[in-house]
Scaffold this motif. Structure first.
Motif, PDB file in Angstrom:
ATOM      1  N   ARG A 249       7.663 -50.348  23.289  1.00 50.77           N
ATOM      2  CA  ARG A 249       8.343 -51.593  23.878  1.00 50.77           C
ATOM      3  C   ARG A 249       7.608 -52.196  25.006  1.00 50.77           C
ATOM      4  O   ARG A 249       7.370 -51.333  25.999  1.00 50.77           O
ATOM      5  N   ILE A 250       7.150 -53.495  24.920  1.00 52.13           N
ATOM      6  CA  ILE A 250       6.223 -53.924  25.882  1.00 52.13           C
ATOM      7  C   ILE A 250       7.298 -54.678  26.888  1.00 52.13           C
ATOM      8  O   ILE A 250       8.243 -55.331  26.488  1.00 52.13           O
ATOM      9  N   VAL A 251       7.047 -54.138  28.410  1.00 49.13           N
ATOM     10  CA  VAL A 251       8.166 -54.826  29.309  1.00 49.13           C
ATOM     11  C   VAL A 251       7.461 -55.473  30.259  1.00 49.13           C
ATOM     12  O   VAL A 251       8.262 -56.350  31.130  1.00 49.13           O
ATOM     13  N   GLY A 252       6.316 -55.946  30.159  1.00 44.36           N
ATOM     14  CA  GLY A 252       5.709 -56.921  31.099  1.00 44.36           C
ATOM     15  C   GLY A 252       4.065 -56.962  31.163  1.00 44.36           C
ATOM     16  O   GLY A 252       3.529 -56.187  30.047  1.00 44.36           O
ATOM     17  N   ARG A 253       3.603 -57.457  32.004  1.00 41.24           N
ATOM     18  CA  ARG A 253       2.096 -57.611  31.987  1.00 41.24           C
ATOM     19  C   ARG A 253       1.748 -57.440  33.647  1.00 41.24           C
ATOM     20  O   ARG A 253       2.408 -57.394  34.490  1.00 41.24           O
ATOM     21  N   LYS A 254       0.586 -56.821  33.751  1.00 42.10           N
ATOM     22  CA  LYS A 254       0.206 -56.445  35.190  1.00 42.10           C
ATOM     23  C   LYS A 254      -0.265 -57.715  35.807  1.00 42.10           C
ATOM     24  O   LYS A 254       0.054 -57.644  37.020  1.00 42.10           O
ATOM     25  N   ALA A 255      -1.021 -58.807  35.222  1.00 46.90           N
ATOM     26  CA  ALA A 255      -1.317 -59.993  36.039  1.00 46.90           C
ATOM     27  C   ALA A 255      -0.161 -60.886  36.112  1.00 46.90           C
ATOM     28  O   ALA A 255      -0.032 -61.266  34.772  1.00 46.90           O
ATOM     29  N   THR A 256       0.062 -61.384  37.421  1.00 40.99           N
ATOM     30  CA  THR A 256       1.061 -62.401  37.243  1.00 40.99           C
ATOM     31  C   THR A 256       0.325 -64.049  37.023  1.00 40.99           C
ATOM     32  O   THR A 256       0.788 -64.870  36.821  1.00 40.99           O
ATOM     33  N   ASP A 257      -0.691 -64.069  36.869  1.00 40.87           N
ATOM     34  CA  ASP A 257      -1.850 -64.899  37.011  1.00 40.87           C
ATOM     35  C   ASP A 257      -2.054 -65.460  35.462  1.00 40.87           C
ATOM     36  O   ASP A 257      -2.905 -66.202  35.326  1.00 40.87           O
ATOM     37  N   LEU A 258      -1.582 -64.731  34.386  1.00 36.55           N
ATOM     38  CA  LEU A 258      -1.533 -64.942  33.121  1.00 36.55           C
ATOM     39  C   LEU A 258      -0.404 -65.577  32.671  1.00 36.55           C
ATOM     40  O   LEU A 258       0.621 -64.851  32.792  1.00 36.55           O
ATOM     41  N   ILE A 259      -0.399 -66.593  31.919  1.00 38.19           N
ATOM     42  CA  ILE A 259       0.759 -67.139  31.437  1.00 38.19           C
ATOM     43  C   ILE A 259       0.755 -67.383  30.093  1.00 38.19           C
ATOM     44  O   ILE A 259      -0.515 -67.776  29.440  1.00 38.19           O
ATOM     45  N   LYS A 260       1.852 -66.876  29.230  1.00 42.00           N
ATOM     46  CA  LYS A 260       1.948 -66.973  27.748  1.00 42.00           C
ATOM     47  C   LYS A 260       2.661 -68.136  27.491  1.00 42.00           C
ATOM     48  O   LYS A 260       3.937 -67.949  27.592  1.00 42.00           O
TER      49      LYS A 260
ATOM     50  N   GLY B  11       3.689 -70.775  24.304  1.00 41.47           N
ATOM     51  CA  GLY B  11       3.651 -71.174  23.031  1.00 41.47           C
ATOM     52  C   GLY B  11       2.717 -70.105  22.083  1.00 41.47           C
ATOM     53  O   GLY B  11       2.234 -70.538  21.253  1.00 41.47           O
ATOM     54  N   GLY B  12       2.704 -68.952  22.823  1.00 37.95           N
ATOM     55  CA  GLY B  12       1.627 -67.864  22.333  1.00 37.95           C
ATOM     56  C   GLY B  12       0.286 -68.196  22.720  1.00 37.95           C
ATOM     57  O   GLY B  12      -0.543 -67.127  22.500  1.00 37.95           O
ATOM     58  N   TYR B  13      -0.057 -69.231  23.305  1.00 38.96           N
ATOM     59  CA  TYR B  13      -1.310 -69.205  24.077  1.00 38.96           C
ATOM     60  C   TYR B  13      -1.492 -68.493  25.478  1.00 38.96           C
ATOM     61  O   TYR B  13      -0.567 -68.767  26.070  1.00 38.96           O
ATOM     62  N   LYS B  14      -2.325 -67.888  25.459  1.00 36.86           N
ATOM     63  CA  LYS B  14      -2.817 -67.377  27.067  1.00 36.86           C
ATOM     64  C   LYS B  14      -3.449 -68.396  27.850  1.00 36.86           C
ATOM     65  O   LYS B  14      -4.595 -68.852  27.553  1.00 36.86           O
ATOM     66  N   ILE B  15      -2.954 -68.510  29.040  1.00 39.45           N
ATOM     67  CA  ILE B  15      -3.466 -69.472  30.126  1.00 39.45           C
ATOM     68  C   ILE B  15      -3.762 -68.876  31.408  1.00 39.45           C
ATOM     69  O   ILE B  15      -2.842 -68.130  31.957  1.00 39.45           O
ATOM     70  N   GLY B  16      -4.900 -68.846  32.085  1.00 41.20           N
ATOM     71  CA  GLY B  16      -5.063 -68.472  33.133  1.00 41.20           C
ATOM     72  C   GLY B  16      -4.807 -69.397  34.307  1.00 41.20           C
ATOM     73  O   GLY B  16      -5.156 -70.366  34.101  1.00 41.20           O
ATOM     74  N   ALA B  17      -3.986 -69.010  35.172  1.00 43.02           N
ATOM     75  CA  ALA B  17      -3.545 -69.693  36.360  1.00 43.02           C
ATOM     76  C   ALA B  17      -4.624 -70.438  37.114  1.00 43.02           C
ATOM     77  O   ALA B  17      -4.637 -71.586  37.320  1.00 43.02           O
ATOM     78  N   GLY B  18      -5.654 -69.476  37.316  1.00 47.74           N
ATOM     79  CA  GLY B  18      -6.766 -70.011  38.170  1.00 47.74           C
ATOM     80  C   GLY B  18      -7.569 -71.229  37.316  1.00 47.74           C
ATOM     81  O   GLY B  18      -8.211 -72.032  38.194  1.00 47.74           O
TER      82      GLY B  18
END
Ligand code: MCA
Ligand code: AMP
Length: 482
Positions: A376-387, A389-396
């Motif tokens: 069960r996935i509960v989160g992500r290490k990096a807050t600067d990665l945004i998902k 619509g299923g696309y991964k987008i880097g905040a930077g």
């Protein structure tokens, strides 16, 4: 290694291989058209593919793979800046496109070869190509800087598709329907190469719609692949659309991936159709790692068990593995197996950082394991990665684009929960001139033109100053809680 596509290299017949709207191709047609592409690209290294949702993209990628070269799928909605980066980084020998495709200026100077779906060339024999040779270079966002090209070897494609065949009882009798983009792993590897490796067929919707899903599942399609946003839109439509409910109820398998499927949408679909969507978990760098099995229990909120051949462990911050299957102890998912990429193109530093010394890939996804092994996935290490619509987008990446706007003095980008997109991109802006800040539409268009439309901010918030700590670092958590 055996052919990646035995159904194409070994007596391809008249059965349907793919359908994009009214345009259909049989295995025999696809094999010879891919053969014609193969003659143009053999020995040329990396080949860019203008990845529109059209048969030419499938023919182009299959032609490249059968010829033993590597395909670099390009998002046809890429903005200028992003496209130039991908081209400089991957240095393709030529670009494959459909006749009539209008290519942007960034592609001027690159040799262009039009894919002719009616052309006939000798069907290539890919059996002598080494399993470790690159098959695809797929670009994926990191937290900072421009996207990185994940080099995916032939072995990984074969391993992941065969593992999914085992988990999903996926055969040549299956007809897949989807409307996913063809420049990412989900739509291209699972959604096109998957059915063709099995000797089955794929019907692409061109553009996702609930009507298209209902039509195709009602007319013989057996499987649906989608991102959670698509299942959310299905869940929203179901109450007023009995045809859609009937079509979904008749499907063999409904699969969601690329981001977490909200339990609420899972339950609404189950209530309206009697069918449970199963989730699988993967990454551009790893292809697929886990899935709920077709013969397993589809439990909302979990991504199932490791696929055959995939080693998976959870690791604490201090590097020690989590031994417990208690549904509580959180660790980072690390994976090892034949499904993994070999590295980021031209980025030995990033490649080295992504692996532990003994070959485990650090996914950055945080998870727990249930007593029966379900992840069960509960989160992500990096807050600067945004998902979104299923696309991964880097905040930077988005921040850098915003800072190129003359009306922006400072910018910070965060992800916020969004019922439809999972997360939406939010831009926090300190305008250069507080009396004349650039509008939200202006900034969205600015990002869409440079990067890609899905990376554009969906909301813009204006501040006098960004919250910073004593070191001058932007405190994003303070922004998110404003
Ligand atoms: C709107 N548009 C604009 C602008 N505003 N274009 C330019 N400038 C603007 N300012 C256009 C968009 O380009 C788009 O056009 C249309 O308006 C709608 O845009 P949008 O609202 O952003 O899109 P949507 O229709 O809401 O898209 C939702 C979606 C999409 C269909 C679910 O997000 C999607 O396809 N997601 C799939 C992502 C995916 O495949 N991820 C896999 C990577 P037009 O309609 O013409 O384009 S993850 C992966 O591969 C791993 C391995 C895994 O696990 O799967
Ligand atoms: P990408 O880099 O675009 O390939 O996206 C990979 C990321 O998508 C993973 O690291 C996860 O964070 C996320 N992801 C993919 N599938 C799932 C899923 N079924 N549930 C939750 N997150 C997922």
């Amino acid at each position: 290694m055996p052919s990646l596509f035995p159904a194409l290299t070994d007596h391809p017949g008249e059965q349907e291989a793919l359908r994009f709207g009214d345009r259909r191709m049989t295995y025999a047609q696809l094999a010879t058209a891919a053969g014609a592409v193969g003659e143009r690209v053999r020995g040329r290294g990396r080949i860019a593919v203008w990845a529109t949702p059209a048969p030419e993209t499938a023919v182009g990628v299959i032609g490249v793979l059968l010829a033993g070269a590597a395909a670099v799928p390009l998002n046809p909605n890429s903005g200028e800046k992003e496209l130039r980066h991908l081209l400089t980084d991957s240095a393709p020998a030529l670009v494959l496109a459909a006749p009539g495709d209008d290519l942007p200026a960034a592609l001027d100077g690159y040799e262009r070869v039009d894919v002719d779906v009616r052309a006939a060339g000798p069907v290539p024999d890919d059996r002598n190509t080494d399993a470790g040779e690159p098959a695809l270079v797929v670009y994926t966002s990191g937290t900072t800087g421009p996207p990185k090209g994940a080099v995916i070897p032939r072995r990984a494609i074969a391993a992941t598709l065969d593992a999914l065949a085992d988990a999903w009882q996926w055969t040549g009798a299956d007809v897949l329907v989807h409307g996913l983009p063809l420049f990412h792993v989900h739509g291209l590897v699972l959604g096109v190469l998957g059915p063709l490796r099995r000797g089955g067929s794929v019907r692409h919707l061109g553009k996702f719609s609930t009507e298209g899903v209902a039509r195709e599942l009602g007319a013989g399609a057996t499987m649906l692949f989608g991102v959670p946003t698509m299942y959310h839109r299905i869940a929203e439509s179901l109450p007023a659309d009995p045809e859609l409910a009937k079509a979904l109820a008749g499907a063999r398998l409904l699969v969601s991936g690329s981001a977490a499927l909200p339990v609420h949408d899972h339950e609404r679909i189950a209530a309206a159709t009697g069918r449970r969507v199963i989730e699988r978990y993967g990454m551009t760098e790893t292809l697929m790692n886990t899935s709920v099995r077709a013969d397993g229990e589809p439990r909302a909120g979990t991504v199932g068990v490791p696929l055959p051949g995939v080693e998976l462990r959870l690791v604490r911050e201090d590097g020690s593995p989590v031994a417990a299957y208690d549904g509580e102890t959180i660790g980072e998912i690390q994976v090892r197996g034949p499904n993994l990429f070999t590295g980021y193109l031209n980025r030995p530093d990033a490649t080295a950082a992504a692996f532990t010394g003994d070959g485990w890939f650090r996914t950055g996804d945080m998870a727990v394991r249930e007593a029966d092994g379900y992840v069960r996935i509960v989160g992500r290490k990096a807050t600067d990665l945004i998902k979104s619509g299923g696309y991964k987008i880097g905040a930077g990446e988005v921040e850098n684009a915003l800072l190129e706007h003359p009306g922006v003095r400072e910018a910070a980008v965060t992800g916020e929960p969004d019922a439809d997109l999972g997360e939406r991109v939010v831009a926090w802006i300190v305008p250069a001139d507080p009396d004349a800040p650039p509008s939200a539409e202006e900034l969205a268009g600015h990002v869409a033109d440079r990067l890609a439309p899905h990376k554009r901010p969906r909301a813009v918030r204006y501040l006098d100053a960004l919250p910073r700590n004593d070191m001058g670092k932007i405190m994003k958590r303070a922004l998110a809680h404003d």
